[in-house]
Scaffold this motif. Structure first.
Motif, PDB file in Angstrom:
ATOM      1  N   UNK A 133      -1.526   4.033  33.851  1.00 22.01           N
ATOM      2  CA  UNK A 133      -1.953   2.878  34.634  1.00 22.01           C
ATOM      3  C   UNK A 133      -0.850   1.841  34.759  1.00 22.01           C
ATOM      4  N   UNK A 134      -0.008   1.724  33.744  1.00 29.65           N
ATOM      5  CA  UNK A 134       1.028   0.696  33.719  1.00 29.65           C
ATOM      6  C   UNK A 134       2.327   1.157  34.368  1.00 29.65           C
ATOM      7  N   UNK A 135       2.774   2.365  34.015  1.00 22.83           N
ATOM      8  CA  UNK A 135       4.099   2.825  34.409  1.00 22.83           C
ATOM      9  C   UNK A 135       4.095   3.809  35.570  1.00 22.83           C
ATOM     10  N   UNK A 136       2.904   4.259  36.006  1.00 22.99           N
ATOM     11  CA  UNK A 136       2.819   5.306  37.019  1.00 22.99           C
ATOM     12  C   UNK A 136       2.492   6.633  36.356  1.00 22.99           C
ATOM     13  N   UNK A 137       2.039   7.595  37.141  1.00 21.39           N
ATOM     14  CA  UNK A 137       1.550   8.851  36.587  1.00 21.39           C
ATOM     15  C   UNK A 137       2.689   9.854  36.391  1.00 21.39           C
ATOM     16  N   UNK A 138       3.065  10.160  35.141  1.00 20.45           N
ATOM     17  CA  UNK A 138       4.124  11.153  34.910  1.00 20.45           C
ATOM     18  C   UNK A 138       3.754  12.544  35.391  1.00 20.45           C
ATOM     19  N   UNK A 139       2.439  12.836  35.509  1.00 21.50           N
ATOM     20  CA  UNK A 139       2.013  14.161  35.953  1.00 21.50           C
ATOM     21  C   UNK A 139       2.460  14.443  37.384  1.00 21.50           C
ATOM     22  N   UNK A 140       2.781  13.399  38.134  1.00 20.66           N
ATOM     23  CA  UNK A 140       3.245  13.581  39.501  1.00 20.66           C
ATOM     24  C   UNK A 140       4.733  13.928  39.561  1.00 20.66           C
ATOM     25  N   UNK A 141       5.409  13.897  38.413  1.00 18.83           N
ATOM     26  CA  UNK A 141       6.839  14.182  38.344  1.00 18.83           C
ATOM     27  C   UNK A 141       7.064  15.552  37.700  1.00 18.83           C
ATOM     28  N   UNK A 142       8.152  16.230  38.096  1.00 17.92           N
ATOM     29  CA  UNK A 142       8.498  17.452  37.388  1.00 17.92           C
ATOM     30  C   UNK A 142       9.161  17.080  36.065  1.00 17.92           C
ATOM     31  N   UNK A 143       9.394  18.083  35.227  1.00 19.44           N
ATOM     32  CA  UNK A 143       9.903  17.828  33.874  1.00 19.44           C
ATOM     33  C   UNK A 143      11.237  17.105  33.906  1.00 19.44           C
ATOM     34  N   UNK A 144      12.103  17.433  34.861  1.00 19.81           N
ATOM     35  CA  UNK A 144      13.418  16.787  34.927  1.00 19.81           C
ATOM     36  C   UNK A 144      13.296  15.292  35.201  1.00 19.81           C
ATOM     37  N   UNK A 145      12.356  14.922  36.071  1.00 16.86           N
ATOM     38  CA  UNK A 145      12.204  13.520  36.410  1.00 16.86           C
ATOM     39  C   UNK A 145      11.470  12.732  35.331  1.00 16.86           C
ATOM     40  N   UNK A 146      10.925  13.417  34.339  1.00 15.50           N
ATOM     41  CA  UNK A 146      10.310  12.721  33.208  1.00 15.50           C
ATOM     42  C   UNK A 146      11.353  12.372  32.153  1.00 15.50           C
ATOM     43  N   UNK A 147      12.602  12.711  32.409  1.00 17.12           N
ATOM     44  CA  UNK A 147      13.659  12.419  31.445  1.00 17.12           C
ATOM     45  C   UNK A 147      14.177  11.006  31.672  1.00 17.12           C
ATOM     46  N   UNK A 148      14.065  10.162  30.648  1.00 21.32           N
ATOM     47  CA  UNK A 148      14.434   8.756  30.773  1.00 21.32           C
ATOM     48  C   UNK A 148      15.921   8.585  31.039  1.00 21.32           C
ATOM     49  N   UNK A 149      16.764   9.375  30.386  1.00 23.20           N
ATOM     50  CA  UNK A 149      18.210   9.253  30.586  1.00 23.20           C
ATOM     51  C   UNK A 149      18.587   9.571  32.019  1.00 23.20           C
ATOM     52  N   UNK A 150      17.999  10.627  32.563  1.00 27.26           N
ATOM     53  CA  UNK A 150      18.304  11.007  33.951  1.00 27.26           C
ATOM     54  C   UNK A 150      17.911   9.891  34.922  1.00 27.26           C
ATOM     55  N   UNK A 151      16.749   9.310  34.724  1.00 28.27           N
ATOM     56  CA  UNK A 151      16.292   8.268  35.637  1.00 28.27           C
ATOM     57  C   UNK A 151      17.089   6.978  35.450  1.00 28.27           C
ATOM     58  N   UNK A 152      17.399   6.664  34.201  1.00 30.79           N
ATOM     59  CA  UNK A 152      18.134   5.433  33.923  1.00 30.79           C
ATOM     60  C   UNK A 152      19.503   5.440  34.583  1.00 30.79           C
ATOM     61  N   UNK A 153      20.207   6.577  34.517  1.00 25.75           N
ATOM     62  CA  UNK A 153      21.586   6.631  35.000  1.00 25.75           C
ATOM     63  C   UNK A 153      21.723   7.151  36.427  1.00 25.75           C
ATOM     64  N   UNK A 154      20.624   7.570  37.044  1.00 28.49           N
ATOM     65  CA  UNK A 154      20.723   8.059  38.426  1.00 28.49           C
ATOM     66  C   UNK A 154      19.846   7.233  39.367  1.00 28.49           C
ATOM     67  N   UNK A 155      18.536   7.405  39.299  1.00 27.00           N
ATOM     68  CA  UNK A 155      17.655   6.713  40.240  1.00 27.00           C
ATOM     69  C   UNK A 155      17.261   5.314  39.786  1.00 27.00           C
ATOM     70  N   UNK A 156      17.417   5.018  38.486  1.00 29.24           N
ATOM     71  CA  UNK A 156      16.929   3.755  37.954  1.00 29.24           C
ATOM     72  C   UNK A 156      15.465   3.871  37.552  1.00 29.24           C
ATOM     73  N   UNK A 157      14.971   2.896  36.814  1.00 29.88           N
ATOM     74  CA  UNK A 157      13.579   2.892  36.369  1.00 29.88           C
ATOM     75  C   UNK A 157      12.746   2.141  37.394  1.00 29.88           C
ATOM     76  N   UNK A 158      11.881   2.832  38.137  1.00 36.79           N
ATOM     77  CA  UNK A 158      11.252   2.286  39.339  1.00 36.79           C
ATOM     78  C   UNK A 158      10.547   0.942  39.176  1.00 36.79           C
ATOM     79  N   UNK A 159       9.761   0.758  38.119  1.00 34.09           N
ATOM     80  CA  UNK A 159       8.940  -0.446  38.032  1.00 34.09           C
ATOM     81  C   UNK A 159       9.555  -1.554  37.179  1.00 34.09           C
ATOM     82  N   UNK A 160      10.722  -1.303  36.584  1.00 34.63           N
ATOM     83  CA  UNK A 160      11.317  -2.296  35.694  1.00 34.63           C
ATOM     84  C   UNK A 160      12.125  -3.297  36.506  1.00 34.63           C
ATOM     85  N   UNK A 161      11.638  -4.558  36.561  1.00 29.96           N
ATOM     86  CA  UNK A 161      12.352  -5.623  37.260  1.00 29.96           C
ATOM     87  C   UNK A 161      13.450  -6.224  36.391  1.00 29.96           C
ATOM     88  N   UNK A 162      13.157  -6.339  35.089  1.00 30.64           N
ATOM     89  CA  UNK A 162      14.095  -7.022  34.196  1.00 30.64           C
ATOM     90  C   UNK A 162      13.925  -6.484  32.783  1.00 30.64           C
TER      91      UNK A 162
END
Length: 277
Positions: A133-162
């Motif tokens: 409810x807070x961060x979005x549904x991880x079930x909608x992502x494949x296993x690779x996109x559930x990796x925090x390091x991959x998202x942090x250094x490539x696409x960014x963390x979608x809902x984090x403003x600051x």
């Protein structure tokens, strides 16, 4: 014993309360319903039915791992499930996504706060409803996109403003991956992740080369939620000795506007369609 028989046996064995569901007198059997297992594993009910009946064969390692976590089986039973599916169990020297039953029961009883459980390579392996409810549904992502390091250094963390930690979070994540690489030298997935991030992110490559030890500390984040608007949360990371897992929790001070927003998400599941303010 066949794969489907194991699923049915262990589904009947697991208490709904231990899996985060309310046990009612209307239940015809003491264990999980098929739709509940499907929900926990991120699979369709029809697919779980076909697996149990033997009409679906050759499930992937990702599916078997998700079912093992949902069923809260022991490590030995997890390996049995892999073998029944015709797969090799996770080997020593590789990262395991197995979340022990005791850890699942512990975090399952903390439903008042968003909680996610990450593996040694920072892949999200377990989460509760309030996390969704807070961060979005991880079930909608494949296993690779559930990796925090991959998202942090490539696409960014979608809902984090600051984030009060800023760049130091990336430094701590890189330090964790370096420790994991030394501990799990045979893990091909981890090696691919590190190579990918070196190629995709100059910042990751720089931090990796600097090789500076870094620890995780409390982080205060502002989450841009599509329903309730900005919500400020304290993020803490708890380590699970022996299992090499990280429990990430988000909390907020009581009797604040942010607590009210979190209460709303707890009730609506993040689908109210009405902004708080």
């Amino acid at each position: 014993m066949r794969f489907g028989e194991l699923l049915h046996l262990w589904r009947d064995r697991l208490s709904p309360a231990d899996a985060g569901f309310r046990a009612t007198t209307a239940r015809r059997a003491p264990g999980l319903r098929r739709e509940e297992l499907a929900q926990l594993a991120g699979l369709s009910v029809d697919y779980v039915l076909r697996l149990e009946q033997g009409r679906a064969t050759n499930p992937s390692a990702q599916v078997v791992g998700a079912l093992a976590r949902a069923l809260q089986v022991s490590r030995e039973e997890r390996d049995q499930l892999y073998v029944a599916a015709g797969l090799l169990p996770p080997q020593d020297g590789t990262i395991s996504a197995h979340v022990p039953a005791g850890i699942q029961r512990l975090v399952g009883r903390l439903g008042d706060v968003p909680i996610g459980v990450y593996t040694a390579d920072w892949t999200l392996a377990w989460w509760n409803d309030l996390w969704t409810a807070t961060m979005g549904d991880p079930a909608e992502l494949d296993a690779e996109q559930r990796n925090l390091a991959r998202r942090l250094f490539t696409t960014g963390l979608p809902r984090v403003l600051h984030s009060t930690r800023g760049d130091t979070l990336g430094l701590a994540i890189v330090a964790d991956l370096q420790v994991a690489s030394a501990r799990y030298p045979a893990d091909g997935g981890l090696a691919r992740l590190v190579r990918e991030l070196h190629e995709a992110s100059p910042e990751f490559a720089r931090l990796w080369a600097e090789s500076v030890p870094a620890e995780h500390t409390t982080d205060r984040k502002i989450i841009d939620h599509p329903e309730v608007g900005p919500i400020q949360l304290d993020c803490d990371i708890l380590l699970v000795p022996g299992a090499n897992l990280r429990i990430v929790t988000y909390t907020t001070a009581a009797n604040t506007p942010d607590a009210t927003k979190l209460d709303l998400l707890r009730v609506t599941g993040g689908r109210s369609g009405v902004r708080a303010g």
